[in-house]
Design an enzyme around this catalytic site. Structure first.
Site, short mmCIF file in Angstrom:
data_model
loop_
_atom_site.label_atom_id
_atom_site.label_comp_id
_atom_site.label_asym_id
_atom_site.label_seq_id
_atom_site.Cartn_x
_atom_site.Cartn_y
_atom_site.Cartn_z
N ASP A 1 0.68 -1.13 -0.02
CA ASP A 1 0.03 0.04 0.17
C ASP A 1 0.75 1.33 -0.09
O ASP A 1 0.60 2.31 0.77
CB ASP A 1 -1.02 -0.04 1.25
CG ASP A 1 -1.78 -1.11 1.12
OD1 ASP A 1 -1.25 -2.18 1.47
OD2 ASP A 1 -3.09 -1.19 0.96
N ASP B 1 -1.53 -2.55 -4.01
CA ASP B 1 -2.10 -1.06 -4.17
C ASP B 1 -0.75 -0.20 -4.13
O ASP B 1 -0.04 0.11 -3.39
CB ASP B 1 -2.62 -0.64 -2.61
CG ASP B 1 -4.08 -1.18 -2.55
OD1 ASP B 1 -4.59 -1.48 -3.66
OD2 ASP B 1 -4.69 -1.01 -1.28
N TYR C 1 -2.19 4.62 -6.10
CA TYR C 1 -3.27 5.14 -5.74
C TYR C 1 -3.63 6.47 -6.67
O TYR C 1 -4.21 7.51 -6.15
CB TYR C 1 -3.13 5.59 -4.36
CG TYR C 1 -2.92 4.83 -3.25
CD1 TYR C 1 -2.11 3.82 -3.04
CD2 TYR C 1 -4.18 4.71 -2.65
CE1 TYR C 1 -2.05 2.90 -2.12
CE2 TYR C 1 -4.24 3.69 -1.46
CZ TYR C 1 -3.23 2.86 -1.14
OH TYR C 1 -3.40 1.81 -0.47
N ASN D 1 -6.95 -3.48 -4.30
CA ASN D 1 -8.16 -2.81 -5.00
C ASN D 1 -7.88 -1.54 -5.77
O ASN D 1 -8.42 -1.36 -6.69
CB ASN D 1 -9.09 -2.50 -3.80
CG ASN D 1 -8.73 -1.80 -2.77
OD1 ASN D 1 -7.42 -2.38 -2.10
ND2 ASN D 1 -8.93 -0.84 -2.45
N HIS E 1 -3.89 -9.39 -1.20
CA HIS E 1 -4.04 -8.02 -0.68
C HIS E 1 -4.81 -7.71 0.66
O HIS E 1 -4.49 -7.19 1.48
CB HIS E 1 -4.50 -7.27 -1.66
CG HIS E 1 -4.50 -5.85 -1.37
ND1 HIS E 1 -3.47 -5.20 -1.14
CD2 HIS E 1 -5.62 -4.82 -1.15
CE1 HIS E 1 -3.73 -3.80 -0.97
NE2 HIS E 1 -5.26 -3.80 -0.93
N HIS F 1 -11.65 -2.41 6.95
CA HIS F 1 -11.82 -3.59 6.29
C HIS F 1 -12.03 -5.01 6.91
O HIS F 1 -11.22 -5.99 6.43
CB HIS F 1 -10.20 -3.88 5.37
CG HIS F 1 -10.06 -2.61 4.48
ND1 HIS F 1 -10.88 -2.14 3.65
CD2 HIS F 1 -8.83 -1.82 4.46
CE1 HIS F 1 -10.33 -0.80 2.89
NE2 HIS F 1 -9.08 -0.94 3.46
N HIS G 1 -3.65 -3.82 2.53
CA HIS G 1 -4.95 -3.38 2.30
C HIS G 1 -5.18 -2.45 3.51
O HIS G 1 -6.00 -1.52 3.45
CB HIS G 1 -6.12 -4.68 2.48
CG HIS G 1 -7.41 -3.83 1.98
ND1 HIS G 1 -7.58 -3.18 1.02
CD2 HIS G 1 -8.63 -4.63 2.25
CE1 HIS G 1 -8.73 -2.99 0.77
NE2 HIS G 1 -9.50 -3.82 1.26
N VAL G 2 -5.00 -2.90 4.92
CA VAL G 2 -5.24 -2.14 6.13
C VAL G 2 -4.09 -1.48 6.31
O VAL G 2 -2.92 -1.93 6.28
CB VAL G 2 -5.39 -3.19 7.32
CG1 VAL G 2 -5.77 -2.32 8.60
CG2 VAL G 2 -6.71 -4.04 6.95
N HIS G 3 -4.03 -0.01 6.56
CA HIS G 3 -3.08 0.66 6.48
C HIS G 3 -2.45 0.77 8.00
O HIS G 3 -2.39 1.75 8.70
CB HIS G 3 -3.40 2.15 6.32
CG HIS G 3 -3.75 2.24 4.66
ND1 HIS G 3 -4.72 2.96 4.21
CD2 HIS G 3 -3.55 1.13 3.55
CE1 HIS G 3 -4.81 2.71 2.73
NE2 HIS G 3 -4.29 1.61 2.70
FE LIG Z 1 -6.45 -1.85 -0.48
#
Ligand SMILES: [Fe+2]
Ligand SMILES: *[C@@H]1O[C@H](CO)[C@@H](O)[C@H](O)[C@H]1NC(C)=O
Ligand SMILES: *[C@@H]1O[C@H](CO)[C@@H](O)[C@H](O)[C@H]1NC(C)=O
Ligand SMILES: *[C@@H]1O[C@H](CO)[C@@H](O)[C@H](O)[C@H]1NC(C)=O
Ligand SMILES: *[C@@H]1O[C@H](CO)[C@@H](O)[C@H](O)[C@H]1NC(C)=O
Ligand SMILES: *[C@@H]1O[C@H](CO)[C@@H](O)[C@H](O)[C@H]1NC(C)=O
Length: 470
Positions: free
Chosen positions: A169, A198, A201, A235, A320, A330, A357-359
């Site tokens: 990410d 990711d 962005y 995503n 991801h 998420h 995915h989870v930041h």
């Molecule tokens: Fe993501």
């Protein structure tokens, strides 16, 4: 919060005796880091930043990146973009100290996205490389030739040490730049990046401004041109925008980034596998169909029997969307895939699963939850020494900022969690041992926020949870 404070009370005496970087709160299953990052907005670097600088000269190759080009690690895919004209498709390459220069010819492509037209995107696979060697390569012609180098991995085998970097990410914020800098300056040198999805962005900009795909390619070139990044789809690679007529998912990603999916019998670039030194790496696609009878399901079912732990002791999976995630963000998005595939992971003794995915950052205990209750969502994973450790490393630093809200109390499966940006290193030493360290961006390059010795599930399936010293 309740669980954490309770944990603190119980452990406060013990706690006094521990130094800050080795806090262990074993009460209640896991530890929520007491490190609280100063919250600031996560801001993208402006387009005129130094990291986005276009290389000088007419039609100079930019956004140079490499990835593994076959299953065994003897091929490399070199990719780059020329903006003004198609230019040369050729990569000139040679082994260090060899006077024999070789040429490989690639292909180029362009694409349109709404009112954006891409430059010429070149992909060229160079094959039959020798293992464990330094190669130089040149792209571009005449005045705008650009020279880079990379190292091929050691021959696939059980006891060859190899070190992977983990980044997820990433995006292109000031924090992203700090993450990349910390990865580069980590005294334990990563040889290949396992990227958990990711990338740019760009989709956060009006009309998914694809110029931000270009700027991202220029930003990461300082690493991606010199060591392979193994790509996982997130995503933010979907770029699905029917309102502006863009209905083909993954269009920018597919044109810009290649994966060696055909070599492993996959039919789509989003799921595939490679061997690299002592590791067998399976990349899964959270955003492609994975239910029974789908191409991904069929492929994965046939994939596990191919893994030979005598040849590649370490079985690593990238995806991801995480399966075990105790952040509010998420939450449970990975459940359906977990329900489908977790029994295979346990049966085949996957060593570790990395997701993004989870930041934020999180590491699980070895748990499985075969008996999941789909009706009420009640989840009580059980300790399982055949299960992987799940690591969420979506903390690269993109413009969406940190995920700070966690579910409370901290579930027992969660060994360590912290909302900070960072990267990790997975350093395989031999068939039984791998050293793992997570580095938060606020610390010096050598400081580890969370560490663990991994014991291989096939060769040394003992419980290592008490040995984690984070
Ligand atoms: Fe993501
Ligand atoms: C290449 O040459 C340099 C300088 O002579 C030497 O230091 C290096 O070890 C050589 N590398 C290989 C792979 O032979
Ligand atoms: C694309 O459209 C946006 C707004 O709709 C505009 O700001 C931008 O300049 C356009 N770009 C090109 C290359 O036409
Ligand atoms: C990004 O990081 C590099 C390396 O630390 C530094 O040279 C550069 O100035 C940074 N750029 C920005 C915009 O932060
Ligand atoms: C697994 O790999 C080892 C070492 O390369 C080899 O000797 C063995 O035959 C392989 N086993 C199978 C079932 O292919
Ligand atoms: C494997 O590596 C670990 C950690 O460096 C070491 O303690 C162990 O002795 C090694 N095993 C063998 C067989 O060399």
């Amino acid at each position: 919060m309740g669980r954490r404070l309770q944990g603190l009370d119980l452990c406060s005496l013990l706690f006094l005796g521990l130094v800050l970087n080795s806090l262990v709160l074993f009460c209640n299953g896991g530890k929520t880091s007491r490190y609280v990052r100063r919250l600031e907005a996560t801001v993208d670097m402006p387009l005129d930043s130094d990291v986005f600088c276009v290389p000088s000269g007419y039609n100079a190759p930019q956004q140079v990146h490499i990835t593994q080009g076959d299953v065994e690690g003897k091929a490399v895919i070199v990719s780059w973009v020329t903006q003004e004209a198609k230019g040369s498709n050729t990569v000139l390459y040679w082994k260090e100290n060899s006077s024999k220069k070789l040429k490989a010819h690639g292909k180029s492509t362009t694409y349109k996205f709404y009112n954006y037209t891409s430059g010429h995107i070149h992909h060229c696979t160079i094959r039959n490389l020798e293992y464990d060697s330094k190669y130089y390569y040149v792209v571009g012609v005449g005045q705008t030739e650009r020279k880079f180098w990379f190292f091929t991995p050691p021959q696939v085998g059980p006891d060859v040490p190899y070190t992977f970097g983990l980044i997820g990410d990433l995006g292109q914020s000031f924090d992203s730049n700090i993450t990349l800098t910390h990865y580069e300056n980590n005294p334990i040198k990563g040889q290949t990046v396992l990227f958990v999805g990711d990338l740019s962005y760009a989709d956060q900009y009006p009309n998914h401004d694809n110029n931000r795909w270009d700027s991202w390619g220029r930003f990461v070139e300082r690493s991606t041109a010199y060591q392979p990044w193994i790509w996982t789809m997130g995503n933010h690679e979907l770029d699905f925008a029917p309102k502006i007529g863009e209905t083909k998912p993954f269009k920018p990603f597919k044109h810009r980034y290649r994966t060696p999916y055909r070599s492993s019998g996959s039919t789509e670039p989003f799921w595939y596998s490679i061997k690299r030194g002592p590791a067998y790496i399976i990349v899964l696609a959270s955003y492609s169909a994975y239910g029974k009878y789908t191409p991904q399901y069929t492929w994965l079912e046939e994939e596990f029997p191919k893994v030979n732990r005598t040849e590649t002791p370490w079985l690593i999976v990238l995806m991801h969307s995480p399966w075990y995630n105790s952040y509010d963000y998420h939450y449970m998005e990975g459940e359906t895939m977990r329900v489908m595939y977790e029994p295979w992971f346990v049966k085949n003794k996957v060593d570790v699963v990395f997701a993004g995915h989870v930041h934020a950052y999180e590491r699980s205990e070895r748990v499985s939850n075969i008996a999941y209750n789909v009706v009420n969502g009640i989840c009580s994973p059980v300790k399982d020494q055949s299960a992987p450790v799940y690591i969420t490393i979506g903390d690269g630093g993109n413009l969406e900022g940190l995920a700070t809200k966690m579910t409370e109390p901290q579930p027992k499966y969660s060994a360590y969690r912290e909302a900070s940006f960072g990267h990790a290193i997975f350093s395989i030493r031999n068939r039984t041992h791998a050293y793992y360290g997570w580095h938060r961006n606020q610390d010096g390059y050598a400081v580890k926020g969370d560490t663990m010795w991994f014991y291989n599930r096939f060769w040394r399936p003992t419980d290592e949870s008490t040995s984690s010293d984070s």
